[in-house]
Enzyme design. Structure first.
Site, PDB file in Angstrom:
ATOM      1  N   LYS A  95     -12.231   9.799   8.975  1.00 44.63           N
ATOM      2  CA  LYS A  95     -11.884  10.192  10.342  1.00 44.63           C
ATOM      3  C   LYS A  95     -12.828  11.316  10.741  1.00 44.63           C
ATOM      4  O   LYS A  95     -13.104  12.196   9.928  1.00 44.63           O
ATOM      5  CB  LYS A  95     -10.429  10.674  10.387  1.00 44.63           C
ATOM      6  N   MET A 108       0.840  -1.204   0.000  1.00 44.07           N
ATOM      7  CA  MET A 108       0.000   0.000   0.000  1.00 44.07           C
ATOM      8  C   MET A 108       0.869   1.246   0.000  1.00 44.07           C
ATOM      9  O   MET A 108       1.923   1.285   0.632  1.00 44.07           O
ATOM     10  CB  MET A 108      -0.897  -0.008   1.237  1.00 44.07           C
ATOM     11  N   ASP A 130      -3.614   6.237  18.232  1.00 47.14           N
ATOM     12  CA  ASP A 130      -2.787   5.315  17.426  1.00 47.14           C
ATOM     13  C   ASP A 130      -1.929   4.406  18.305  1.00 47.14           C
ATOM     14  O   ASP A 130      -0.707   4.266  18.092  1.00 47.14           O
ATOM     15  CB  ASP A 130      -1.892   6.109  16.459  1.00 47.14           C
ATOM     16  N   ASP A 185      -6.752  -0.528   8.846  1.00 48.65           N
ATOM     17  CA  ASP A 185      -5.757   0.064   9.741  1.00 48.65           C
ATOM     18  C   ASP A 185      -6.056  -0.365  11.173  1.00 48.65           C
ATOM     19  O   ASP A 185      -7.084   0.009  11.752  1.00 48.65           O
ATOM     20  CB  ASP A 185      -5.805   1.597   9.654  1.00 48.65           C
ATOM     21  N   ASP A 190      -1.447   0.743  11.898  1.00 46.46           N
ATOM     22  CA  ASP A 190      -1.240   2.193  11.741  1.00 46.46           C
ATOM     23  C   ASP A 190      -1.156   2.807  13.141  1.00 46.46           C
ATOM     24  O   ASP A 190      -2.080   3.474  13.607  1.00 46.46           O
ATOM     25  CB  ASP A 190      -2.393   2.806  10.941  1.00 46.46           C
TER      26      ASP A 190
END
Lengths: 392, 392, 392, 392
Positions: free
Chosen positions: D186, D91, D260, D248, D294
């Site tokens: 998001k 990716m 994250d 992710d 991620d």
């Protein structure tokens, strides 16, 4: 008419931080969008906008690691600028969060060297604040928290925090500074969870200090709102306890990252209620400390936009203060919020005695009838909305 | 092996409320899905499940408005059932939220008649609790809040709350009951904003009481979590202050309605950290009060599902306690969380003196070097995760 | 002047539900505080307040389990009241959430008998809506969700929902009703997580229907706001797709229980932006459907308070519409939001061709210079705030 | 036994981004704590940890503004490292958020020069991705949003986004690249509100593209969780629509800044449910794309901590996959979640006909009896909890 009255004056006690209007607009996903401004330029421009004072972290003015000579030269130049522009420094604070050595806390860090360095940096910052005439010294523990709670007992952290604050209180007394401390809570960010997460937690912590009398709180709109809590209730609790020593005004949406938006740009109703409480139009003494705008301009702005932002904070505050005063002067409002008294019951509701308990048990009360009375809160809130919107 | 040890014992001090397992499953959008159970049936079934005690609101046992004779007959039957099944009542509380007369608060209501009725109802509830042997009396102010903050100054509300709690403390003393109070905070729901919104706010409020010594907190997982706050930090702060008098265990997702889910059904990591703190496996005394599950079964369940729910709460608690003990016994963990000491610095970090300030300023500290040290928190957290998952 | 214009008219298309003004004020912690009102009384009072129409769930009018004769008598009486008071029924919906049989969903329930009963109930509700002249039929899946995701694959749930909605679309067509469907999303409450949690998820789901053309969305302020999402963006996305078939207006704080407050009582800025979008003052067609207030009066109110609430919703809407129109008519605003055009670049930015790609690569662009331009958003937002506050 | 199986293999398709393990640990309140690592060093270390592939933004590898010669040298060196270490690049994506020119958006910016520059940068990024063999190209619109909604109609923004994505789809086709797009939603941060805020909104947007077939979604745990939404439901909706093109994985608490965190470090139950869905142990095809982490290491870590973090992500994923497989193989679980069928009703519940409607209306259904059946969800969830905890 209202509009003419929106020009700020010294009596408004409006302040901004060097780090607020000086914020260059970097964020976790983007680079700075504005050039740095010198502290003296900021002082000049804030004065032009009508602010009364300017606040600072030690390193907003004096770079981390500057020599004593560099520091003195910088401070001297800054004081000259304050004098020229008629500005004061009502509050100062320490940056205990930017440098990597503070990555796991400052006063609560596990490494004694970090705690020692933090104390020393805070003493130096207090000296700087005193030199600039700051009557309030703020502590925001930006790194005093965890992501990994297995690593540190929260009781240990609170104990360390208490040791540090009491140590620094005694330092202030020892130096003879006319200075009080204001502690600022935040629930999270940059750490996963910060200790003493709200103004409530902080007020309790203060009650456990040896030097309780010289320590109060610095509630911030954004920080209470991030957790979805009522800023008005937090400030009310602090005022009731005589502990509102400073306040940070800005805008924020609940349940997200720390936004530090222009005051009044979010939740105008809460902003109205807060200003009304601070200005005392509904009763209680007017809060007499600085109105500090701990906010920064959107990242879309250039320097002109920064000064629009600063003027906007002050204009909206004054507009809300005027609206609150008008609301509280309305006879219908006064009637709706008048305290209900009951000569028979009122004396029974505080200061226990067996006689009062017996009297309470003997009095006739009809809960069904009491429950049926409508309280006209929809009307009161709608009137408030219309005052807020300038339609009444 | 772990599995065999999951059967609850009296030493676990597990309790449920009549209103928890007895919850019939109505909600704002739906009718009751389960038939009511009698209090004596609940006592029998909880004993069978292995619980140690049962808690209650006054009206969980005695209907609102019951005559003295009805009350006595009900209490007598209930006490007989407790005796038969070997159950205790460690905690009682007052329902000051269901009846329409409390629609705008109980102790903080504007109508003095409501405040009087609330005090009287609380005195009666305290009497009932004392009769049943409850050592802890909980206050959750379900209606002590607002939607319309213009209607009541938050300072007035806090003052009224203080008057009421101090009044009731004195009542307990006057009666000679061996009873302490535990105050329970909640940020919102059913009111828009509740006063004293978190355990932190409540701890501060307690510090302002005349009868501070006999009042502590009853933190609830769901209530702290609704505001996205760390339950572990709140409980740690209460324990550090000697104020953890009771605890409400359940499950909740942040930022939504009060869910009161089965303990351990949400946020297993936070549940692990909380149990570890309560059981003292990482240090500090074991919390010696009841472990109260203030939760209820999903609305999808019939009565069998309710007892599955009750057994699940206790099994998961014991499982997490075993996992925490194993984690804390691991030498690698002990090494990772061992306190760092520094013979030169440690004495300088508390109890200010001018000599210590001077010594701190003289010591050599290299913030760059300190900042580069890795703290192995990813390793510690991963080890914890693997203990939690039973994989280590 | 503005004030005089606040009286609602039929052109405003303001509607309320029987369940909104008729809400008796019970909640998870308290009993009803207001007596039930008959549907015909509600119709009369809403007409008096200036509403245009009234909406209903099947069981708001016809009790669950009523016989055909009872139903017909009730409907007949209701239609007569509508006629007398000049009120219409623009929207109807099915209660698929109150009865215990729906405790684990209606169209997505695991039990085929529940799905069958739900379809049948919806067909009957559609017949009722058609008889009353409703052009829009809303589906809010109050129980279409889970607490225990292990129990049902979310893909299965979506498939069942699709089968049900397509089935009912075909039923409407088969009956020849002039009726469209509007689907309403909600993130959680009463279920732990509801399927198709936001207007975005629902718009996507609609795109997968066989009968896509006759199905749109019914976004609700409270539901989008509970998840902290922008109602304005959700409505904008629906309008852009031609899918805004209905709208539910109310007030809500982010990150908490479903509050359904008076429109405009929370987040006035978002309310302003939403009204501006619906009224089309900044461009785009005016939304021509009903403005439905899906809200209810505080529990502190008696019946008088309910009608204050209803009038307040409409007054604030009209006030915001006037403010938005003034804002958009301001030349400075028009200048600030004018679209920037570039004759060289504009044609290259859509409808790819290799030539356009090559041209884009060849054009000179200076990202540094572009990045330095200030966008005057602080000024624009402050002007908007001052229009909102009626100060400009 | 389970433990031995935790070593990652190529079949696991585990990937990390250069920006994840390479994150130097700066945040809004603090400076970088770790030195930068070269891309080739990251490739070597990730291979050592057992990862299958590495992903990148254009500027993670090639600095902004690099010359063509510099770019080619860098790419060539990177490809050599990939070959040496047996790593792939599944990716790639474009950084359209860091540079000041993107401060008000990239594809949705008001300035046509920004939109032109963004398209060009994306074309170049696509070329880079194609050269490195990336089959998936991700778009995360980090700046595609607003703080000041008065400035841009959300419909305009969506239209611009559509033009850009369709343009770039056609570019990919024109170049003959074997590449699909995956769009990542998001809700907020760094902008106040981002357009197309959730996976649901993004799925709908995709349904409106001319090139719909080559565009799917890239849901991220942290992003859905920030809004308190169910990641499992979002991924389920995407899988049901054949649109899960990438994923992710990380950890996040609801209602706060984008964290994250290490996969599995928060909400283990949701992580279990997600892995179970992706691995297909409960039914449905196994997701065959990359499992991309991620996330980044805590700021407390040095480089060793970064690799602990990376290993931890993969270990926890594999552990959860094993636990899910065991759970789904348990006969009691299979019995509890078996689909309920009804030969009479099942054919009536989809594909409308007047006959089916009539049959549905004629069938006997007893909602009271249906509502009384307990659904054993407490048992199912407790069993799941115990599998998750490794206690069953």
């Amino acid at each position: 008419m209202i509009i003419d009255a929106l020009q700020p004056t010294a009596d408004d006690r409006f302040t901004f931080g060097l780090w607020t209007v000086g914020n260059p607009g970097s964020d976790p996903f983007g680079l700075a969008v504005r050039a740095s401004m010198t502290p003296t330029h900021i002082v000049a421009k804030l004065a032009e906008c009508g602010a009364w004072g300017v606040n600072l972290h030690d390193n907003d003015l004096v770079p981390f690691g500057a020599s004593a000579a560099e520091r003195d030269a910088i401070v001297s130049e800054f004081k000259a600028a304050l004098k020229v522009h008629g500005m004061v420094v009502p509050m100062a604070t320490t940056n205990l969060f930017s440098h990597p050595c503070f990555k796991d806390g400052a006063f609560t860090a596990d490494d004694p060297r970090v705690r020692a360095f933090a104390l020393r940096k805070a003493m130096d910052g207090i000296d700087l604040g005193a030199e600039l005439g700051a009557a309030t010294y703020v502590f925001w523990g930006g790194r005093e928290g965890t992501e990994v709670d297995a690593s540190r007992d929260p009781r240990t952290a609170i104990g360390r925090m208490r040791d540090a604050i009491d140590f620094l209180c005694d330092y202030v007394k020892d130096r003879g500074y006319a200075m009080r401390f204001a502690l600022e809570a935040k629930p999270n960010e940059p750490r996963g969870d910060l200790y003493l997460a709200t103004t409530g937690h902080m007020l309790h912590f203060i009650s456990t200090l040896r030097n309780e009398a010289m320590v109060g709180v610095n509630p911030e709109v954004a920080h209470e709102t991030m957790a979805g809590l009522s800023m008005t209730h937090a400030v009310g609790q602090a005022m009731e306890a005589g502990k509102l020593f400073h306040i940070d005004l800005n805008g924020q949406k609940a349940g997200r990252f720390d936004q530090d938006l222009r005051f009044g740009s979010e939740d105008l109703k809460q902003a109205f209620l807060l200003v009304r409480l601070l200005e005392g139009s509904a009763g209680g003494a007017r809060y007499d400390g600085p109105r500090h705008f701990d906010a920064h301009a959107y990242r879309t702005e250039d320097e002109d936009g920064v000064w629009e932002f600063a003027r906007g904070c002050m204009r909206t505050y004054k507009l809300l203060a005027a609206r609150a005063a008008a609301f509280d002067a309305d006879p219908e409002v006064q009637d709706l919020i008048a305290e209900r008294t009951d000569p028979q019951l009122d004396p029974l509701l505080a200061d226990y005695s067996p006689q009062k308990a017996a009297a309470l048990r003997a009095v006739t009360l009809d809960p069904e009838a009491i429950g049926q009375r409508g309280l006209q809160r929809e009307r009161l809130d709608q009137i408030m909305t219309e005052y807020l919107l300038g339609a009444r």
